[in-house]
Scaffold this motif. Sequence first.
Motif, PDB file in Angstrom:
ATOM      1  N   ASN A  39       0.595  -1.362  -0.282  1.00  0.00           N
ATOM      2  CA  ASN A  39       0.253  -0.345  -0.230  1.00  0.00           C
ATOM      3  C   ASN A  39       1.153   1.691   0.220  1.00  0.00           C
ATOM      4  N   SER A  52      -8.874  -1.524  -1.050  1.00  0.00           N
ATOM      5  CA  SER A  52      -9.117  -3.423   0.065  1.00  0.00           C
ATOM      6  C   SER A  52      -8.777  -4.034  -0.999  1.00  0.00           C
ATOM      7  N   THR A  56      -5.664  -6.810  -1.405  1.00  0.00           N
ATOM      8  CA  THR A  56      -6.145  -8.646  -1.537  1.00  0.00           C
ATOM      9  C   THR A  56      -5.918  -9.141  -2.407  1.00  0.00           C
TER      10      THR A  56
END
Length: 455
Positions: A39, A52, A56
């Motif tokens: 990130n 998100s 993932t």
Amino acid sequence: LTFPLLSVTLLVSFGSSMLYGYNLAVVNSPAEHIKAFYNATWSQRYGHGLASGPLTLLYSLTVSTFALGGLVGSLLVGVLVERYGRNGTLSRSALLVLLAGGFMGFSRELGSPEMVIIGRAITGLHSGICLSVVPLYLGEIAPKNLRGFLGLMPSIFICLGVFFAQVLGLPELLGKDKFWPLFLSLVVVPASLQLLLLHCFPESPRYLLIERNDVCGATAALRRFLGTPDVQDVIEEMKKEQRSLSSVEMISVWQLLRDRSARWQTLSVVVVNAGMQLSGIDAIWFYTNTIFENAGIPESQIPYTTVGTGAIEVVAGLIGCFTIEKLGRRPLIITGFCAMGLCLAGITVSLLLQVGQPVPRTLDLSPPSTAGVPFLMTAELFTQSHRPAAYIVGGSLNWLCNFTIGFIFPFLQMSAGAFCYLVFCGICLLVALYVYLVIPETKNKTFMEISHIFA
């Protein structure tokens, strides 16, 4: 059991097999730290962080690329062992781990998530090669009365690899944010030791005599491994196999699948290798923390509970290794799959009743002692000309099923809840039934005798 036999078994198990188990479990504890690195790097490059879903997906790619690399490695086994031999292939493959360790170890310094993913893929490539070549090498150098003991030694080191990754991943050790690159790159230590020492041991005598027609080299290798100058009986047994294969070249995977004379051996390798992965053991290894969390175990206790189950698996592996020559292959693998079925049924009941602590206890029934038997059986069920192709088939299925379980298990868990484990339970019982009905006992038999039993 001579010192050279035991030494080379421990060396290749430590330098190759253990890395497979270590890399299976190493990404569990630093998952949040790796995601934070991804990130932060994305934010530095493009001015905004990852959502998100994409984050993932990127992390899932990091985990699953290990299995994809393993699939590629398993497909290369036949070419490598024919060209470089068993010992030579293991020596050269250690260089892959040094390369992968460099990629992962310096990934944060260079701000490159791609280096982590590439490093994982290379470690998978190494594991795909070694997961087949180690039992192939040990199966060919071991005398028939020790083939089971030495053949299951790598499975103990696979369990040790998982256990070491669980222990080192504790918050008190390398489970902190600043240590995760070191945690991933520790694989270079066993690989370096293997690279330095493996050349001190001879090549497989069966490879030297049957495939290279090097009688002198095979005799010297046998004398070194067996610790006796009188190896003529073993040489004659290998020459007999060589004469029976004189008109048969090393066959390809396609030829193996079409060979009616090896049909039941091939089917047995397919059933046992696929069954081992589809038994649910990988789902348990990949998602142990999630299973414990769903069972209601406090989050602070989960890392230590995981380490406890890893320790039990090592003990179970040792029991299997020291009993296989006494019990035989069939009883051990049938008992293992039945125990795995009980384990999965126990998990289902525990989760349905939400009783928490019985879940780790049922996980302890998981039979890691059985995990090495499919690779040992692949060596025993085939003659020299068919063996590399058989390992390609078994290894490819192993990695395909590994990837499939790792990918679909979260979705299966969401749709079926605790009942998803009953699917794996059914597979375990079906494989145990197949082994009971079809596969003969191979303990203390030569490769030619086993081949005649199937014929």
